[in-house]
Each structure stands twice: as C-alpha cells, then as structure tokens.
Enzyme design. Sequence first.
Site, short mmCIF file in Angstrom:
data_model
loop_
_atom_site.label_atom_id
_atom_site.label_comp_id
_atom_site.label_asym_id
_atom_site.label_seq_id
_atom_site.Cartn_x
_atom_site.Cartn_y
_atom_site.Cartn_z
N THR A 199 0.86 -1.18 0.00
CA THR A 199 0.00 0.00 0.00
C THR A 199 0.90 1.23 0.00
O THR A 199 1.92 1.26 0.67
CB THR A 199 -1.02 0.01 1.17
OG1 THR A 199 -1.98 1.03 0.91
CG2 THR A 199 -0.38 0.22 2.52
N CYS A 225 -3.56 8.39 6.96
CA CYS A 225 -4.17 7.05 6.93
C CYS A 225 -3.29 6.07 7.71
O CYS A 225 -2.11 6.31 7.92
CB CYS A 225 -4.30 6.54 5.50
SG CYS A 225 -5.44 7.46 4.46
N HIS A 237 -5.85 -0.44 4.54
CA HIS A 237 -5.46 0.98 4.42
C HIS A 237 -6.71 1.81 4.72
O HIS A 237 -7.55 1.98 3.85
CB HIS A 237 -4.95 1.23 3.00
CG HIS A 237 -4.46 2.63 2.75
ND1 HIS A 237 -3.40 2.87 1.91
CD2 HIS A 237 -4.86 3.83 3.20
CE1 HIS A 237 -3.18 4.18 1.84
NE2 HIS A 237 -4.06 4.78 2.63
#
Length: 159
Positions: free
Chosen positions: A22, A28, A45
Amino acid sequence: MKAIVGVADMKVSNNPEESIITYSLGSCIGLVIYDPVVKVGGILHYMLPESSIDKGKAAQRPYMFADSGIPRLFKTAYKMGAVKQRLNIYVAGGAEILDQKGFFNIGKRNYMALKKMFFKNNVMINKENVGGNTNRTVRIEISTGNIYVKTSGSKEVRI
C-alpha cells in the site's frame, strides 16, 4: 506478483508468490497482519477513525474506517486459517501531512481508534512506524512474512 491495496481498501492472501503493498500512507493507517504458521497476511489501508460520521459511506466502503475495516481484516485472515495469538502485527502511517499544526489530528485519531480496539480485544502490536509528517509505503511478502517500509525520500527497509 504484487497486489496493491488502494486507499480505503484491504487485501488478504495466502499465495506465497504474492506480495501486498500500500502506497502513500499519510494520516491514513496501514495495518499489516501475518500468521507465520499458515502464511496468511493482509493489509488494511483506512482513512478515518469512526464509521459513525457517515453511515452510508461506511456501508459502501467499510475499509475506509478503523471500526469497520479492522474487524473485517482479522475475520478474513481467520477464514484463511490465521489464529489471533500467532499474528504478527505492524502499524504504519498516522502522520500529520496536510495538517502540520494538528488542527484536525486525523493521523493521531486514526491511531488511537486502532489502539482502543486492540486494547479491548487483547491484541498486541509487534512493531509500528507512526506519527511524524512523512508519507510511508508498506509491503509484506506472503512467503516470508517480511515487512518493508519506505518513507518519503529514503530507501525501502525491512523491519
């Protein structure tokens, strides 16, 4: 073979040929779990701490929120044979990128939502790379369970 986890997305695999990655974790959180016995690993994520801020969006995109995405990550891994007590857990992200003064504290709130949920469920984090103000990219190799992190302007390192 690379499986890419986008923003508000999740992937779990037991394919030894696969590596899950990711990109650009700012505020995040990238939550990585891995069971070394059955070689099942996954990455979530998520963007925001609580689905209660937008129930409609949470129903459509449960991986966007900590409280709806985290249980799904664990349950998907369990269905593939993973066992809670064996999981290696790595957390990355939670930075304050666009919010240098900490006005919204999204990164911190994302991290605290995870910590609260883990505390309630007796889950321990093995390693983490959170906070600060840099973007991170995280990758896990399913065959080995090796986890790599890359921060802005630096080389990828195994953690």
